[in-house]
Scaffold this active site. Structure first.
Site, short mmCIF file in Angstrom:
data_model
loop_
_atom_site.label_atom_id
_atom_site.label_comp_id
_atom_site.label_asym_id
_atom_site.label_seq_id
_atom_site.Cartn_x
_atom_site.Cartn_y
_atom_site.Cartn_z
N HIS A 123 -51.26 40.92 -56.37
CA HIS A 123 -50.49 40.54 -55.17
C HIS A 123 -48.99 40.66 -55.42
O HIS A 123 -48.20 39.96 -54.78
CB HIS A 123 -50.81 39.11 -54.71
CG HIS A 123 -52.27 38.82 -54.64
ND1 HIS A 123 -53.02 38.94 -53.49
CD2 HIS A 123 -53.15 38.44 -55.60
CE1 HIS A 123 -54.28 38.63 -53.73
NE2 HIS A 123 -54.39 38.32 -55.02
N SER A 129 -25.52 58.01 -54.70
CA SER A 129 -25.31 57.87 -53.26
C SER A 129 -24.00 58.54 -52.90
O SER A 129 -23.04 58.50 -53.67
CB SER A 129 -25.26 56.38 -52.91
OG SER A 129 -24.56 56.21 -51.69
N LYS A 180 -24.52 53.43 -57.09
CA LYS A 180 -25.97 53.65 -56.95
C LYS A 180 -26.53 54.67 -57.93
O LYS A 180 -25.91 55.67 -58.24
CB LYS A 180 -26.30 54.13 -55.52
CG LYS A 180 -26.20 53.05 -54.46
CD LYS A 180 -27.18 51.92 -54.67
CE LYS A 180 -28.60 52.29 -54.34
NZ LYS A 180 -28.79 52.51 -52.90
N ASN A 224 -30.46 56.21 -58.02
CA ASN A 224 -31.73 56.08 -57.28
C ASN A 224 -32.87 56.86 -57.92
O ASN A 224 -32.66 57.95 -58.44
CB ASN A 224 -31.54 56.58 -55.84
CG ASN A 224 -30.48 55.80 -55.10
OD1 ASN A 224 -30.36 54.59 -55.26
ND2 ASN A 224 -29.68 56.50 -54.31
N GLU A 235 -39.53 58.55 -55.45
CA GLU A 235 -39.60 58.37 -53.98
C GLU A 235 -40.11 59.63 -53.29
O GLU A 235 -40.92 59.56 -52.36
CB GLU A 235 -38.21 58.00 -53.45
CG GLU A 235 -37.75 56.62 -53.86
CD GLU A 235 -36.29 56.41 -53.48
OE1 GLU A 235 -36.04 56.10 -52.32
OE2 GLU A 235 -35.41 56.57 -54.35
#
Ligand code: ARG
Length: 488
Positions: free
Chosen positions: A181, A308, A314, A316, A321
């Site tokens: 969970h 970014s 940033k 990433n 993704e």
């Protein structure tokens, strides 16, 4: 179309729509005789497939060479004609490889482009299509093409498994919380978590092998739908093209109608790829979480992250993704294929031309995801201090505390209840579980002994997890060694 370079000799779909007038009646191979005029320009643009099926060119030639050798064997081609066809295809191969070959959208597809060019160079080319239809030809080409792609993908998949094992082995002693969970549950080795993915990918590899075995049957000789009146030697063709069983015996399709209309092998592959993509997507999600500031379990090398355009701080995890995102395409392609086939009557229908872009997209996409994920993992480091701090959370050993009571004779349901009460007490006191005194434990239950706090010795706790499949110290080492050997 203008001549193009080796890298960019792909024909474009718009080339056909730019054609101002209907093609001369004589140009497309399939229309000679029957038709007074060529297709209208918009029809040609709508129905061409050369803009994507050019990718099959090598396999189309391979199939044609096997077919030609068979035609010579049964006396339809002379030795000299076969020789001329072989030479013609060798020259065409050189031209395509060099980017000199000009694909003509008016010739619709890769099959007619190659055959027309062969016939232009070699008169015997006009005999090549004897007892063959584009219907069995395209079924053959795609099987040959996909078989090669599957073999390369199988290797790339193994390489990804090896990268997961390497990352685990580089961090053999690192512990992290295991989650259910997405809540901290019990401690596991980081390597154990990675090996879960190695197991998943191994099932993918098995499914891939299984699908390959069912794909590996030769459909050539099915003709348009009803075979041929000529005495083709289908087994001879199958043997040349590697359509053989484990004992080297030729495998040919047993029903001509099934031979031209079957696309099960594509569906199976796209299903295997879709599940594989789902596995990669789940791995990506773990990586994205671990890479977040909130978890901060890993660092990914600069070459495998992006910045970014606005926020200078940033970094990433775009590879992960994008892999997660591309899974949508791969799943969608499977749905497209199933929907395409649903409701098609026997046998070949032009709808089937729509299969290839979905198949090609799935194949290119899944291969890229597998490769990039492996490369990213090789550039991934573990933040050992953050992992250790998270794994030290004594709550992760609450189940061990219940097991402690079980070992002292308490029924598990009662043990679970008692430990729940201890957790509530600790929470109320604002202290971690391992900082309650023995007396405090015993005030909750007399079943606790003086040694209760030794439960929180993480090293001992990990040594105790010794059954097969458990994340125990010895067990995880054993699993790492097993995979290192299997993947070597
Ligand atoms: N380009 C076609 C395809 O991809 C090849 C088969 C064409 N057959 C036909 N009868 N028009 O399906």
């Amino acid at each position: 179309m203008a001549k193009t370079s080796a890298k960019s000799n792909r024909p474009s779909a718009t080339a056909a729509s730019a054609t101002p007038a209907p093609a001369p009646a004589s140009s497309p191979v399939s229309r000679s005789g029957r038709f007074g005029t060529g297709p209208a320009a918009d029809v040609a643009a709508f129905s061409e497939s050369i803009s994507f099926d050019w990718q099959l060119w090598r396999h189309d030639i391979r199939g044609s060479l096997a077919h030609a050798a068979m035609l010579k064997k049964i006396g339809i081609l002379t030795a000299a004609e076969l020789q001329a066809i072989q030479t013609g295809f060798a020259e065409i191969t050189a031209d395509v490889e060099a980017g000199r070959f000009v694909w003509n959208p008016q010739l619709e597809d890769v099959h007619m482009n190659l055959e027309a060019e062969l016939t232009r160079r070699v008169p015997a080319g006009a005999k090549l299509h004897t007892a063959r239809s584009r219907n069995d030809q395209v079924a053959l080409d795609v099987r040959l093409w996909l078989r090669d792609e599957m073999d390369v993908l199988a290797g790339e998949l193994r390489a990804l498994q090896a990268a997961l094992v390497r990352l685990g082995a580089r961090n053999e002693t690192v512990l992290i919380p295991g989650y259910t969970h997405l809540q901290r549950a019990q401690p596991v080795y980081f390597a154990h978590h990675l090996l879960a993915y190695v197991e998943m990918l191994q099932r993918d590899a098995g499914r891939l092998q299984d699908a390959r075995q069912r794909l590996n049957v030769c459909p050539l000789g099915s003709g348009a739908l009803a075979g041929s009146t000529l005495p083709l030697d289908r087994e001879f063709v199958a043997l040349q093209l590697g359509f053989v069983d484990e004992r080297g015996r030729p495998r040919v399709t047993q029903n001509s109608m099934d031979g031209v209309s079957d696309r099960d092998f594509m569906v199976e592959f796209c299903a295997v790829a879709a599940l594989m993509a789902v596995h990669l997507s789940r791995l990506s999600e773990d990586i994205i979480l671990w890479f977040s500031s909130e978890f901060s379990f890993i660092r990914i090398g600069d070459a495998y992250t992006t910045g970014s355009s606005l926020m200078p701080q940033k970094k990433n995890p775009d590879i992960a993704e994008l892999t997660r995102g591309k899974t949508g395409r791969v799943v969608g392609n499977l749905m497209s294929l199933l929907t395409l086939l649903k409701g098609l009557p026997m046998t070949y229908n032009r709808d089937l031309q729509e299969d290839k872009e979905r198949l090609f997209d799935t194949t290119h996409t899944i291969r890229a995801c597998v490769r990039l994920t492996g490369a990213m993992l090789d550039q991934t480091e573990v933040n050992t201090a953050t992992c250790a701090a998270a794994a030290r959370d004594p709550q992760l050993l609450a189940t061990d505390l219940a097991d402690y009571l079980v070992r002292r004779g308490l029924p598990f349901r009662q043990a679970h209840h008692v430990v729940g009460a201890v957790v509530a007490r600790a929470e109320k006191l604002g202290r971690p579980l391992n900082e309650l005194s023995v007396a405090e434990y015993q005030s909750v239950s007399a079943e606790f002994g003086a040694d209760v706090l030794s439960t929180f010795d993480l090293e001992r706790a990990m040594a105790r997890r010794s059954i097969t499949g458990a994340p125990g110290t010895r067990e995880v080492r054993k699993q790492l060694a097993r995979w290192q050997k299997l993947l070597a």
